[in-house]
Design a protein around this motif. Structure first.
Motif, short mmCIF file in Angstrom:
data_model
loop_
_atom_site.label_atom_id
_atom_site.label_comp_id
_atom_site.label_asym_id
_atom_site.label_seq_id
_atom_site.Cartn_x
_atom_site.Cartn_y
_atom_site.Cartn_z
N THR A 130 0.82 -1.21 0.00
CA THR A 130 0.00 0.00 0.00
C THR A 130 0.85 1.27 0.00
N LYS A 131 1.92 1.27 0.79
CA LYS A 131 2.77 2.47 0.85
C LYS A 131 3.38 2.79 -0.51
N ASP A 132 3.83 1.75 -1.22
CA ASP A 132 4.43 1.96 -2.54
C ASP A 132 3.38 2.41 -3.55
N VAL A 182 -13.96 -6.16 14.85
CA VAL A 182 -12.70 -6.90 14.92
C VAL A 182 -11.75 -6.19 15.87
N VAL A 183 -11.29 -6.90 16.87
CA VAL A 183 -10.35 -6.33 17.84
C VAL A 183 -8.94 -6.54 17.29
N TRP A 184 -8.40 -5.50 16.65
CA TRP A 184 -7.15 -5.64 15.93
C TRP A 184 -5.99 -5.99 16.85
N GLN A 185 -5.97 -5.41 18.04
CA GLN A 185 -4.88 -5.70 18.96
C GLN A 185 -4.85 -7.18 19.33
N LYS A 186 -6.04 -7.77 19.43
CA LYS A 186 -6.13 -9.19 19.77
C LYS A 186 -5.55 -10.06 18.67
N MET A 187 -5.68 -9.61 17.42
CA MET A 187 -5.15 -10.38 16.30
C MET A 187 -3.62 -10.43 16.31
N ILE A 188 -3.02 -9.46 16.98
CA ILE A 188 -1.57 -9.37 17.03
C ILE A 188 -1.01 -10.15 18.22
N GLU A 189 -1.74 -10.13 19.33
CA GLU A 189 -1.20 -10.64 20.59
C GLU A 189 -1.35 -12.14 20.75
N GLU A 226 -3.61 -6.93 2.88
CA GLU A 226 -3.28 -5.73 3.63
C GLU A 226 -3.88 -5.75 5.04
N LEU A 227 -5.07 -6.34 5.18
CA LEU A 227 -5.73 -6.37 6.48
C LEU A 227 -4.87 -7.04 7.55
N SER A 228 -4.13 -8.06 7.15
CA SER A 228 -3.38 -8.86 8.12
C SER A 228 -2.01 -8.29 8.44
N VAL A 229 -1.64 -7.17 7.83
CA VAL A 229 -0.32 -6.58 8.11
C VAL A 229 -0.39 -5.12 8.53
N VAL A 230 -1.55 -4.48 8.37
CA VAL A 230 -1.68 -3.06 8.70
C VAL A 230 -2.63 -2.91 9.89
N PRO A 231 -2.31 -2.15 10.95
CA PRO A 231 -1.05 -1.41 11.10
C PRO A 231 0.12 -2.28 11.56
N ARG A 232 -0.19 -3.46 12.13
CA ARG A 232 0.86 -4.40 12.51
C ARG A 232 0.45 -5.80 12.06
N GLU A 233 1.44 -6.66 11.89
CA GLU A 233 1.18 -7.98 11.32
C GLU A 233 0.43 -8.88 12.30
N TRP A 234 -0.61 -9.54 11.81
CA TRP A 234 -1.37 -10.49 12.61
C TRP A 234 -0.55 -11.75 12.87
N LEU A 235 -0.97 -12.49 13.89
CA LEU A 235 -0.46 -13.85 14.04
C LEU A 235 -0.94 -14.67 12.84
N MET A 236 -0.07 -15.55 12.36
CA MET A 236 -0.41 -16.33 11.17
C MET A 236 -1.64 -17.21 11.40
N GLU A 237 -1.82 -17.67 12.63
CA GLU A 237 -2.99 -18.51 12.91
C GLU A 237 -4.29 -17.73 12.70
N ASN A 238 -4.31 -16.46 13.10
CA ASN A 238 -5.51 -15.64 12.90
C ASN A 238 -5.74 -15.36 11.43
#
Length: 366
Positions: A130-132, A182-189, A226-238
């Protein structure tokens, strides 16, 4: 003539069910993807770049936009063409803000031209992060299209766009609306459950629906990525759980895109987590194996396919070692999640390979 390969495999169930209930499975069709057509220039390979660009001069913007979806190589050549002086003159018309233009018809033609140009830029940069993509579009607009504009012209165009797209009301809606479910922080932790992702998966399936005219399949796959990496990368399981809930078509197309673009190691790791989610959520493991079988058909050479299969085995081994190390470190929580994750992964690996053996034995006996 190439032999036809069966394309049916188990549907992802709407509700969880035990593996013993195998007789109730249904099957669906998945279109084969010709990976070679996605990674080569085809007949354009014989043309020098200058002749190729001369051909583009005789195509409409809509035709060029369609051409950009043929392959990654074609898309890259089109990006280069847009940046050339001839491409600039052809595509980036600079007289649309001229007050001397007469007639509503002329204005609508210019508007249609830039609508098609926007779609072309969107499709050409679809595979970029997305940035590029934003950086490229910004360069096109700021350095080429709006070069030489004074402040009054910029305000005039901005006001026109606000009126055309009802931008102020849309911005007000976004700012005042409630956060998503969707609780984005939960997807990361840590790993989440189906409930947290079902709403998002349903929304993605609606966008992917063939009746939706504004979103192409490539758009949806790019969105999921993009959803799984922005703003931070999700856990692969999620990420794997979201793909499963999104349905067969989206899951397969997402994985096939990675295969076509040379991301075999990342794809192999995702395959392992698909198996883990199937084990945890009690889905039939043969779905994962048949999904892998379909993805293997995307690779253009036996070497690429063998490399992917080896990467799957390596991913299983590395993940088992990582989880085992976590268990042996003694850092356990109240639910003993580290040990449970290892338990599920070992079972997932065993059931995954068991289904491969079943599939192999059935194919050799027929």
């Amino acid at each position: 003539m190439t032999s036809t390969v069966s394309t049916s495999y188990t549907l992802i169930p709407n509700q969880k069910y035990r593996r013993s209930n195998r007789r109730s499975r249904r099957f669906c069709k998945i279109l084969d993807i010709d990976s070679q057509s996605l990674s080569t220039l085809g007949d354009f390979k014989a043309l020098p770049i200058e002749i190729f660009q001369m051909v583009l001069e005789h195509l409409s913007v809509k035709d060029i936009s369609m051409l950009s979806m043929v392959s990654k190589t074609i898309s890259s050549r089109l990006i280069n063409y847009i940046s050339t002086p001839s491409g600039n003159r052809r595509l980036l018309q600079k007289d649309f803000h001229n007050l001397e233009l007469s007639g509503k018809r002329q204005g609508s033609c210019i508007l249609e031209h830039y609508r098609a140009l926007g779609l072309l830029l969107k499709r050409c940069t679809l595979l970029l992060p997305t940035k590029d993509r934003l950086k490229y579009i910004h360069n096109i607009l700021s350095e080429t299209l709006t070069a030489g504009w004074d402040e009054l012209e910029c305000h005039r165009v901005f006001n026109f766009l606000c009126e055309l797209s009802n931008l102020p009301r849309k911005m007000q809606t976004v700012v005042s609306s409630k956060p998503g479910h969707v609780v984005w922080q939960k997807m990361i932790e840590g790993p989440t459950d189906e409930t947290s992702l079902k709403g998002l998966a349903d929304a993605i399936k609606l966008l992917y629906d063939t009746e939706a005219k504004e979103w192409t399949a490539d758009d949806v796959i790019s969105l999921v990525d993009e959803l799984s990496v922005v703003p931070r990368e999700w856990l692969m399981e999620n990420n794997a759980r979201l793909l499963i809930l999104s349905g067969n078509n989206i899951c397969f197309t997402f994985m096939a895109s990675k295969a076509v673009n040379g991301r075999a190691v990342e794809l192999a790791r995702l395959m392992v987590f698909l198996a883990l989610v199937c084990e945890k959520d009690l889905y039939c493991m043969d779905w994962t194996v048949k999904m892998m079988q379909k993805v293997c058909q995307v690779f253009s050479t036996p070497g690429e396919k063998n490399n992917f299969l080896q990467s799957v085995e390596n991913a299983f081994a590395h993940l088992v070692m990582d989880m085992l190390q976590s268990v042996m470190s003694g850092d356990r929580d109240e639910e003993d999640s580290s040990f449970l994750n290892l338990f599920h992964l070992v079972n997932a690996q065993a059931n995954f390979h068991k289904e491969i053996l079943y599939l192999t034995l059935r194919s050799t006996s027929t």
